[in-house]
Design an enzyme around this catalytic site. Structure first.
Site, PDB file in Angstrom:
ATOM      1  N   HIS A 219       0.837  -1.209   0.000  1.00 29.97           N
ATOM      2  CA  HIS A 219       0.000   0.000   0.000  1.00 29.97           C
ATOM      3  C   HIS A 219       0.871   1.258   0.000  1.00 29.97           C
ATOM      4  CE1 HIS A 219       0.637   1.196   4.278  1.00 29.97           C
ATOM      5  NE2 HIS A 219       0.675  -0.103   4.519  1.00 29.97           N
ATOM      6  N   CYS A 236       3.739  -4.474   6.518  1.00 28.53           N
ATOM      7  CA  CYS A 236       3.285  -4.239   5.145  1.00 28.53           C
ATOM      8  C   CYS A 236       4.451  -3.845   4.238  1.00 28.53           C
ATOM      9  CB  CYS A 236       2.228  -3.144   5.117  1.00 28.53           C
ATOM     10  SG  CYS A 236       0.637  -3.664   5.812  1.00 28.53           S
TER      11      CYS A 236
END
Length: 263
Positions: A219, A236
């Protein structure tokens, strides 16, 4: 005379009722012949005997890879599933081929299916079986990125590459999780996407999130854009180029491969 006739009639009726009752109880009456059922292929007793499987669901071998390469030649299997494993997509491709040839769609490969497949395909070349691994900046990408669509994420060079059939279409800088919240390595797939996602755990925005392993996702990170590699994620894969990840988000589909590795 009249009384005699009446007695005979009554006796006949009683006898008829008695026979009917006994027949209903299954003592005298015989059942109608059972309907013969047609079962596929040969039968032994009452059980159907199906053709012997050469390759079936769950098998893992180089021979399965050769089978998949032939299915890819016929365009009933996508290149991304060339992986030595007889999985769900390989089974679906086999069923599709069997139906096209009028073979019962068993989902596994018997001798008849193999003979018909071999007749309409050619022996796979080494390149078909093992497509060459892309080389970028003098480094080979992970071999799993050579086929299909993949987010090929290299922890060593800190790069994410969007690869289609071995060709790098996009490349961008990324950063990963800290030591205690490390980004997992291995082969995954995109499970789901969220354009304007906000983390419930950390109450932080995760725009253009593409989840691949539990709560870990690729992301955009405004923190990465501002501080670079001075910071880290909670596991992430952070991207700092907003323009590129907007494009990437629309290109990537659920089910596409995500390969996190070290070169």
């Amino acid at each position: 005379m009249r009384a005699l006739i009446i007695r005979n009639v009554v006796a006949g009726l009683v006898a008829g009722v008695a026979v009917a009752v006994v027949a209903g109880a299954g003592v005298v009456a015989k059942a109608a012949p059972a309907e013969v059922k047609v079962v596929p292929f040969e039968v032994s007793g009452e059980l159907p005997i199906y053709p012997k499987a050469l390759y079936r669901y769950g098998a893992v071998s180089v021979s399965v890879r050769k089978l998949e390469a032939r299915l890819i030649q016929l365009k009933v299997l996508d290149k991304r599933y060339l992986d030595n494993e007889y999985g769900t997509m390989t089974r679906a491709a086999v069923k599709k081929f069997q139906q096209s040839k009028g073979i019962p769609p068993l989902g596994y490969v018997d001798q008849n299916t193999w003979d018909k497949l071999a007749a309409v395909t050619k022996e796979p070349t080494q390149t078909e079986l093992y497509p060459p691994v892309p080389v970028v900046d003098g480094r080979k990408l992970d071999s799993r990125c050579a086929t299909g669509v993949a987010l090929c994420i290299d922890k060593t060079t800190r790069k994410l590459r969007y690869v289609v059939d071995g060709v790098v279409k996009m490349q961008m800088d990324v950063r990963f999780g800290a030591v205690k919240t490390a980004t997992r390595e291995g082969g995954f797939t995109v499970g789901w996407k969220s354009r304007n996602h906000v983390s419930k755990l950390y109450d932080s925005p995760m725009p253009f999130a593409m989840f691949f392993s539990g709560g870990q996702a690729v992301h955009y990170s405004s923190d990465f854009a501002a501080r670079g590699y001075n910071g880290g994620s909670h596991g992430c894969v952070n991207v700092r180029d907003l323009g590129k990840i907007k494009i990437l988000f629309d290109l990537v589909h659920v089910g596409d491969k995500v390969i996190v590795y070290r070169s």
